[in-house]
Design an enzyme around this catalytic site. Structure first.
Site, PDB file in Angstrom:
ATOM      1  N   ALA A  48       1.023  -1.334   0.326  1.00 51.70           N
ATOM      2  CA  ALA A  48      -0.252  -0.010  -0.717  1.00 51.70           C
ATOM      3  C   ALA A  48       0.947   1.813  -0.074  1.00 51.70           C
ATOM      4  O   ALA A  48       2.012   1.107   0.548  1.00 51.70           O
ATOM      5  CB  ALA A  48      -1.156  -0.208   1.067  1.00 51.70           C
ATOM      6  N   GLY A 102      -0.587  -5.414   0.501  1.00 51.31           N
ATOM      7  CA  GLY A 102      -1.554  -5.227  -0.308  1.00 51.31           C
ATOM      8  C   GLY A 102      -0.820  -5.634  -1.488  1.00 51.31           C
ATOM      9  O   GLY A 102      -2.497  -6.445  -2.710  1.00 51.31           O
ATOM     10  N   GLU A 150      -2.239  -9.376  -1.028  1.00 51.12           N
ATOM     11  CA  GLU A 150      -3.561  -9.938  -1.697  1.00 51.12           C
ATOM     12  C   GLU A 150      -4.421  -9.893  -2.726  1.00 51.12           C
ATOM     13  O   GLU A 150      -5.046 -10.174  -2.557  1.00 51.12           O
ATOM     14  CB  GLU A 150      -3.947  -8.789  -1.054  1.00 51.12           C
ATOM     15  N   GLU A 178       2.971  -6.029   7.041  1.00 50.11           N
ATOM     16  CA  GLU A 178       2.346  -5.264   7.732  1.00 50.11           C
ATOM     17  C   GLU A 178       2.597  -4.941   9.416  1.00 50.11           C
ATOM     18  O   GLU A 178       2.896  -4.494   9.851  1.00 50.11           O
ATOM     19  CB  GLU A 178       1.042  -5.351   8.261  1.00 50.11           C
TER      20      GLU A 178
END
Length: 258
Positions: free
Chosen positions: A64, A109, A112, A132
């Site tokens: 991210a 991300g 993901e 994370e």
């Protein structure tokens, strides 16, 4: 349709989509918005039967956009997670096959996003992980739910709690990706796989994906009932008639996607 953070090239019924957000293809809000718009556009495009998703340059998606975190409150963070989950859920349930070609760093991300795709191919040189916890947070775009389903609860817990990063070969060994190739061969292999899929009836592709998705969202008995209903829908299609006729006549079917 034009994009700032995506490159889209359509050729031979395959859409090649590259995330292009230098320097690391971070998933900021605008990139997620463009991904959603791209999904809307390509779903309606009758010339596209398969999507190959990769990253421009040395990265797939390195995570991210951390800079955006500094402007978030608690409620904003939850809304951001829900928005990202919505896009990735859309990818997982998309009616056209999406192949992730993981060409480089695939973290947070980015992983993901890749896990939401139907098929994952990786370069041996790629690095995959959910780091994370190094930032004092947890995965928010579905990572805690999809990783255990792919690699098992124990290995997923280890990867998430340690922020471990693994290479393409290890990702293949544990079932996180479906195949691994040298970097210079990855996109060619992804295109070859996409071409083989694009030869099939788009009706059958859509129905097969819906049946497979039911295996993760419904009980076994409900999934079987869903499969039977979708089988019936496929059986009533024009492409089924063509497929059976081609088999009996010992020729390649010419599907009309109806």
């Amino acid at each position: 349709m034009s994009y700032h953070n995506l490159k889209v090239v359509i050729k031979n019924r395959v859409a090649l989509v590259a995330i292009d957000h230098p320097p690391a293809n971070a998933l900021n809000k605008s990139t997620l918005t463009e991904l959603e718009a791209m999904l809307d556009s390509l779903e309606q495009d009758q010339q596209v039967k398969v999507i190959v998703l990769s990253g421009e340059g040395r990265f797939f998606v390195a995570g991210a956009d951390i800079k955006e975190f500094t402007a978030l409150s608690g409620d904003d963070a939850e809304a951001m997670a829900v928005a990202g989950q919505r896009v990735f859920n859309r990818i997982e349930s998309y009616p056209k096959p999406i192949i992730a070609a993981i060409n480089g760093a695939c973290l947070g991300g980015g992983l993901e996003l890749a896990m939401a795709c139907h098929i994952r191919l990786a370069a041996a040189e790629a690095k995959l992980g959910l780091p994370e916890l190094n930032l004092g947070i947890i995965p928010g775009y579905g990572g805690t739910q999809r990783l255990p389903r792919l690699v098992g609860r124990g290995k997923a817990t280890q990867m998430i709690l340690t922020s471990e990063m693994i290479g393409g070969d290890e990702a293949h060994r544990i079932g996180l990706v479906d195949a691994v190739y040298p970097l210079d061969q990855l996109l060619a292999e992804a295109r070859q796989l996409a071409a083989a899929i694009a030869d099939k009836s788009s009706v059958a592709l859509r129905l097969a994906l819906a049946a497979i998705q039911a295996s993760t969202t419904e009980t076994f008995e409900q999934g079987l009932a869903r499969e039977a209903a979708l089988f019936n829908e496929a059986f009533c299609s024009e492409d089924r008639k063509e497929g059976v006729a081609a088999f009996l006549e010992k020729r390649k079917p010419q599907f009309n996607d109806r």
